[in-house]
Design a protein around this motif. Structure first.
Motif, PDB file in Angstrom:
ATOM      1  N   VAL A 231       0.957  -1.309  -0.086  1.00  0.00           N
ATOM      2  CA  VAL A 231       0.090  -0.116   0.053  1.00  0.00           C
ATOM      3  C   VAL A 231       0.932   1.347  -0.081  1.00  0.00           C
ATOM      4  N   ALA A 232       1.967   1.449   0.993  1.00  0.00           N
ATOM      5  CA  ALA A 232       2.723   2.651   0.993  1.00  0.00           C
ATOM      6  C   ALA A 232       3.223   2.893  -0.298  1.00  0.00           C
ATOM      7  N   PRO A 233       4.134   1.839  -0.913  1.00  0.00           N
ATOM      8  CA  PRO A 233       4.789   1.950  -2.199  1.00  0.00           C
ATOM      9  C   PRO A 233       3.802   2.330  -3.114  1.00  0.00           C
ATOM     10  N   THR A 234       2.389   2.081  -3.229  1.00  0.00           N
ATOM     11  CA  THR A 234       1.445   2.522  -4.420  1.00  0.00           C
ATOM     12  C   THR A 234       1.065   3.904  -4.117  1.00  0.00           C
ATOM     13  N   VAL A 235       0.808   4.222  -2.808  1.00  0.00           N
ATOM     14  CA  VAL A 235       0.400   5.677  -2.615  1.00  0.00           C
ATOM     15  C   VAL A 235       1.711   6.738  -2.875  1.00  0.00           C
ATOM     16  N   LYS A 236       2.984   6.129  -2.683  1.00  0.00           N
ATOM     17  CA  LYS A 236       4.224   6.987  -2.906  1.00  0.00           C
ATOM     18  C   LYS A 236       4.263   7.024  -4.577  1.00  0.00           C
ATOM     19  N   ALA A 237       4.302   5.883  -5.183  1.00  0.00           N
ATOM     20  CA  ALA A 237       4.340   6.013  -6.508  1.00  0.00           C
ATOM     21  C   ALA A 237       3.367   6.926  -7.140  1.00  0.00           C
ATOM     22  N   MET A 238       2.244   6.652  -6.930  1.00  0.00           N
ATOM     23  CA  MET A 238       1.044   7.536  -7.363  1.00  0.00           C
ATOM     24  C   MET A 238       1.349   9.174  -7.235  1.00  0.00           C
ATOM     25  N   ALA A 239       1.761   9.512  -5.962  1.00  0.00           N
ATOM     26  CA  ALA A 239       2.254  11.069  -5.763  1.00  0.00           C
ATOM     27  C   ALA A 239       3.228  11.284  -6.627  1.00  0.00           C
ATOM     28  N   ASP A 240       4.226  10.493  -6.573  1.00  0.00           N
ATOM     29  CA  ASP A 240       5.670  10.808  -7.511  1.00  0.00           C
ATOM     30  C   ASP A 240       5.436  10.966  -8.933  1.00  0.00           C
ATOM     31  N   GLU A 241       4.304  10.253  -9.458  1.00  0.00           N
ATOM     32  CA  GLU A 241       4.016  10.323 -10.883  1.00  0.00           C
ATOM     33  C   GLU A 241       3.004  11.420 -11.133  1.00  0.00           C
ATOM     34  N   GLY A 242       2.405  12.415 -10.162  1.00  0.00           N
ATOM     35  CA  GLY A 242       1.591  13.169 -10.337  1.00  0.00           C
ATOM     36  C   GLY A 242       0.080  12.720 -10.285  1.00  0.00           C
ATOM     37  N   MET A 243      -0.135  11.740  -9.695  1.00  0.00           N
ATOM     38  CA  MET A 243      -1.548  11.208  -9.636  1.00  0.00           C
ATOM     39  C   MET A 243      -1.920  10.961  -8.274  1.00  0.00           C
ATOM     40  N   PRO A 244      -1.764  11.871  -7.113  1.00  0.00           N
ATOM     41  CA  PRO A 244      -1.983  11.397  -5.816  1.00  0.00           C
ATOM     42  C   PRO A 244      -3.337  10.842  -5.500  1.00  0.00           C
ATOM     43  N   TYR A 245      -3.112   9.563  -4.952  1.00  0.00           N
ATOM     44  CA  TYR A 245      -4.482   8.847  -4.414  1.00  0.00           C
ATOM     45  C   TYR A 245      -5.047   9.362  -3.327  1.00  0.00           C
TER      46      TYR A 245
END
Ligand code: AMP
Ligand code: GLY
Length: 411
Positions: A231-245
């Motif tokens: 979960v944490a790596p997903t939320v971080k990747a989404m934020a890093d890629e400009g699509m914060p979840y």
């Protein structure tokens, strides 16, 4: 939400006769974003919760946020975590998140080639939204080939224009829920669903025939792994890629010998998982949802749940998950609730003369609490048996895995 002291007036669209007992139903076309924005402006709505996947994937939250509202639910871009299985698999690969090996295929030829690579058993998924029915777990190559042929033949419409072919994982399934505002993540409990239509987990997949919470098979240690590795790596990747979840992230998990692996994400609370989570939630739901919407999750107390078990049994209309019989009469819900259970409505309709009838596939969620799964189960089925719904059916074995474990523990 109606129970929260923060709620003044509650509106729901589309709602159903059960929701109508707690909210004013408004006729809004959810694909008409301008109409939804105008309604919310006129009523000066303080929080909008976009529940189901279709309006999330359609970007209703973006239109409402652009108009300045506090909105609970992911943006169109972030809802791709549910809306496109291929998107999620690629994100897992980029972020090193444990999940089944896969190939995305845009044509029948590519899909056939991928099948040869994996061999049977193998899993074939329509890329897009398919109401929980777009997945075929093929035990033989013949079944696998028939499934890809079907999908490229349009069995799932545009959802099947692309398919994902996946390695078959073995283990027990469990669901984990997290609330996030894109930065802070808090655990929102666990549940176990029963996807197959028939007792003993046989027959076609459905949206879910029953669930219970918590799923004790997801121990504290496993839950910590799910948070830190998935979960944490997903939320971080989404934020890093400009699509914060932001919203609730529902992780469908396979507990394999190598540890928990992601099966899929949903961008919503899950149906009927939501029902059991709400029966156990002790915190103020509206406060939590508002904190997610306003990026303030770090400043409020984490969600608290009762240690009780909650179970929900889905009563569906005959024919489901194929074409359900509509119009069948339902009686004695008050008698079922008099046993202490809660009956949440799904596909119901109320006629002018006050007769309740089936109006969809899954119709009622009969939900009870208990100190053990067995107790919650016994109470839920007493309530089920109080209801008269001659053109409906339910599974009689919800919670069987956990009940077997409870019985084994008691010797
Ligand atoms: P999904 O809609 O992706 O959750 O898939 C529906 C169901 O198919 C899951 O709950 C699993 O039972 C099964 N399933 C999906 N992917 C896999 C996989 N890679 N290996 C084994 N079973 C799977
Ligand atoms: N019950 C599974 C889901 O809501 O996707």
């Amino acid at each position: 939400m109606a129970q929260s002291p923060l709620t003044g007036k509650l509106y729901a669209a589309p709602g159903n006769p059960g929701v109508a007992e707690h909210a004013e139903i408004v006729a809004l076309e959810l694909t008409d974003h301008a109409a939804v924005v105008t309604f919310c402006e006129t009523q000066r709505v303080g929080l909008i919760v976009v529940g189901p996947e279709a309006p999330l994937v359609d970007g209703l939250t973006d239109s409402l946020r652009a108009a300045g509202f506090s909105v609970f639910g992911p943006s169109r871009a972030a809802a791709q975590l549910e809306g496109s299985k291929g998107f999620t698999k690629d994100l897992c690969e980029r972020a090193g998140i444990p999940t089944a090996g896969y190939v995305r295929a845009k044509s029948l030829a590519e899909a056939r080639a991928a099948l040869t690579r994996f061999g049977a058993p193998v899993v074939i998924k329509a890329d897009g939204l398919a109401a929980g029915k777009g997945v075929v777990v093929a035990m033989t190559m013949a079944e696998a080939e028939a499934a890809v042929d079907d999908m490229f033949d349009g069995a799932f419409g545009s959802a099947g224009a692309e398919v994902v072919i996946e390695e078959f994982m073995t283990g027990e399934e469990a669901s984990f829920f997290a609330l996030t505002d894109g930065a802070t993540i808090v655990s929102f409990g666990s549940a176990q669903d029963h996807k197959r239509v028939g007792d003993g987990d046989v027959g076609p997949n459905t949206g879910g025939m029953g669930a219970y919470s918590p799923a004790r098979v997801l121990t504290g240690e496993l839950e910590a792994q799910v948070l830190s590795r998935i979960v944490a790596p997903t939320v971080k990747a989404m934020a890093d890629e400009g699509m914060p979840y932001s919203g609730v992230l529902y992780a469908g998990l396979m507990l394999t010998e190598e540890g928990p692996k992601l099966i899929e994400y949903n961008a919503r609370f899950g149906d009927p998982e939501c029902q059991v989570l709400m029966m156990r939630l002790e915190s103020d739901l509206v406060e939590l949802l508002l904190a997610c919407a306003d990026n303030k999750l770090s400043s409020i107390e984490s969600p608290r749940f009762s240690p009780d078990v909650a179970m929900t049994v889905v009563m569906a209309a005959n024919g489901y998950p194929g074409t359900p019989d509509k119009g069948g009469r339902i009686d004695h819900i008050p008698a079922a609730e008099a046993t202490g259970a809660r009956v949440f409505h799904a596909g119901t309709a109320l006629s002018g003369d006050g007769v309740l009838s089936a109006n969809g596939g899954r119709v009622l969620n009969v939900t009870a609490r208990g100190a053990s799964v067995k107790e919650a189960r016994d109470r839920a089925y007493v309530a089920v048996d109080a209801i008269s719904f001659p053109t409906g059916f339910c599974r009689r074995d919800i919670g069987w895995r956990e009940i077997e474990r409870e019985e084994a523990e008691q010797g």
